[in-house]
Write a protein that holds these residues in place. Sequence first.
Motif, mmCIF file in Angstrom:
data_model
loop_
_atom_site.group_PDB
_atom_site.id
_atom_site.type_symbol
_atom_site.label_atom_id
_atom_site.label_comp_id
_atom_site.label_asym_id
_atom_site.label_seq_id
_atom_site.Cartn_x
_atom_site.Cartn_y
_atom_site.Cartn_z
ATOM 1 N N GLN A 30 0.735 -1.280 0.010
ATOM 2 C CA GLN A 30 0.072 -0.115 -0.105
ATOM 3 C C GLN A 30 0.942 1.211 0.058
ATOM 4 O OE1 GLN A 30 -2.581 -0.813 3.483
ATOM 5 N NE2 GLN A 30 -4.019 -0.331 2.167
ATOM 6 N N ALA A 31 1.879 1.472 0.832
ATOM 7 C CA ALA A 31 2.832 2.388 0.835
ATOM 8 C C ALA A 31 3.653 2.553 -0.532
ATOM 9 C CB ALA A 31 3.879 2.041 2.118
ATOM 10 N N ARG A 32 3.990 1.548 -0.797
ATOM 11 C CA ARG A 32 4.660 1.768 -2.341
ATOM 12 C C ARG A 32 3.771 2.094 -3.221
ATOM 13 N NH1 ARG A 32 5.824 -3.470 -6.177
ATOM 14 N NH2 ARG A 32 3.463 -3.034 -6.112
ATOM 15 N N ASP A 33 2.558 1.627 -3.151
ATOM 16 C CA ASP A 33 1.579 2.293 -4.317
ATOM 17 C C ASP A 33 1.319 3.502 -4.177
ATOM 18 O OD1 ASP A 33 1.779 -0.266 -5.444
ATOM 19 O OD2 ASP A 33 -0.188 -0.900 -4.572
ATOM 20 N N ILE A 50 7.943 -8.612 -3.445
ATOM 21 C CA ILE A 50 8.143 -7.915 -2.232
ATOM 22 C C ILE A 50 7.604 -8.522 -0.979
ATOM 23 C CG2 ILE A 50 6.800 -5.761 -1.106
ATOM 24 C CD1 ILE A 50 8.281 -4.908 -3.736
ATOM 25 N N GLY A 51 8.311 -8.252 0.041
ATOM 26 C CA GLY A 51 8.124 -8.927 1.115
ATOM 27 C C GLY A 51 7.631 -7.837 2.284
ATOM 28 N N ALA A 52 8.517 -7.211 3.000
ATOM 29 C CA ALA A 52 8.186 -6.207 4.083
ATOM 30 C C ALA A 52 8.978 -4.900 3.621
ATOM 31 C CB ALA A 52 8.419 -6.573 5.545
ATOM 32 N N ILE A 53 9.808 -4.848 2.740
ATOM 33 C CA ILE A 53 10.676 -3.893 2.166
ATOM 34 C C ILE A 53 10.460 -3.667 0.680
ATOM 35 C CG2 ILE A 53 13.039 -2.984 1.728
ATOM 36 C CD1 ILE A 53 13.836 -4.757 4.308
ATOM 37 N N ALA A 54 10.264 -2.352 0.285
ATOM 38 C CA ALA A 54 10.030 -1.937 -1.258
ATOM 39 C C ALA A 54 11.051 -0.933 -1.391
ATOM 40 C CB ALA A 54 8.640 -1.859 -1.501
ATOM 41 N N ALA A 55 11.541 -0.927 -2.683
ATOM 42 C CA ALA A 55 12.455 0.287 -2.890
ATOM 43 C C ALA A 55 11.826 0.937 -4.462
ATOM 44 C CB ALA A 55 13.761 -0.029 -3.424
ATOM 45 N N MET A 56 11.700 2.072 -4.547
ATOM 46 C CA MET A 56 11.186 2.789 -5.598
ATOM 47 C C MET A 56 12.008 3.841 -6.125
ATOM 48 S SD MET A 56 7.978 4.961 -4.604
ATOM 49 C CE MET A 56 8.123 6.355 -5.981
ATOM 50 N N LEU A 99 16.922 5.991 -5.132
ATOM 51 C CA LEU A 99 16.032 5.394 -4.684
ATOM 52 C C LEU A 99 15.523 5.506 -3.295
ATOM 53 C CD1 LEU A 99 17.285 1.726 -5.873
ATOM 54 C CD2 LEU A 99 15.697 3.299 -7.106
ATOM 55 N N ILE A 100 14.242 5.318 -3.065
ATOM 56 C CA ILE A 100 13.856 5.423 -1.425
ATOM 57 C C ILE A 100 13.409 3.913 -1.364
ATOM 58 C CG2 ILE A 100 11.382 5.870 -2.104
ATOM 59 C CD1 ILE A 100 11.544 7.776 0.537
ATOM 60 N N ARG A 101 14.085 3.554 -0.022
ATOM 61 C CA ARG A 101 13.523 2.396 0.551
ATOM 62 C C ARG A 101 12.548 2.369 1.801
ATOM 63 N NH1 ARG A 101 17.019 -0.612 4.216
ATOM 64 N NH2 ARG A 101 15.246 -0.042 5.551
ATOM 65 N N ILE A 102 11.627 1.769 1.670
ATOM 66 C CA ILE A 102 10.447 1.986 2.762
ATOM 67 C C ILE A 102 10.319 0.522 3.339
ATOM 68 C CG2 ILE A 102 9.406 3.741 1.936
ATOM 69 C CD1 ILE A 102 7.189 2.174 0.819
ATOM 70 N N SER A 103 10.070 0.271 4.506
ATOM 71 C CA SER A 103 9.687 -1.044 4.974
ATOM 72 C C SER A 103 8.662 -0.922 6.126
ATOM 73 C CB SER A 103 11.157 -1.415 5.842
ATOM 74 O OG SER A 103 11.287 -0.560 6.965
ATOM 75 N N ALA A 104 7.949 -1.935 6.388
ATOM 76 C CA ALA A 104 6.568 -1.943 7.150
ATOM 77 C C ALA A 104 6.829 -2.785 8.449
ATOM 78 C CB ALA A 104 5.646 -2.227 6.183
ATOM 79 N N GLN A 105 6.314 -2.436 9.523
ATOM 80 C CA GLN A 105 6.158 -3.508 10.549
ATOM 81 C C GLN A 105 4.625 -3.362 11.038
ATOM 82 O OE1 GLN A 105 8.198 -5.763 11.806
ATOM 83 N NE2 GLN A 105 9.391 -5.504 10.063
#
Length: 135
Positions: A30-33, A50-56, A99-105
Amino acid sequence: CIPAVLAWMNEQIPGGWATTMACNRALVLQARDLLCKTFGQTPSCPDEMIGAIAAMPLPSNFGGPNLSPLGVDALQDWLWETHRIEVPIIPWSTPTPKLIRISAQRYNSLEQYQYLAEALCQWPKTKQEIPVKQG
């Protein structure tokens, strides 16, 4: 003690680790989108990767790598100093320089990623506007 801790954690969360991992993955997608929509981008890889980390990639208006003496990008510093957002900005080559790398917990929320998107939209458009970190 690690197997005991993992078993204990699995019992603390309804649905255990499988539910936790599924929730983390759903949130990071959701965050990546959200970030892709904010910047008119398409996801750089399929959801299945994608697991719990995404880069864009970030759009070119964020400029090329601009590293401090400690190797931290100016955008990453600015996000922390201005908005108290801690997110890695990674120098890249093509087709985008960053690139920005986001992760989710489980403790993250979609609102936090909306705040990130809003903060990124405030990034100064010219180098003269970018605050220079002293010392």
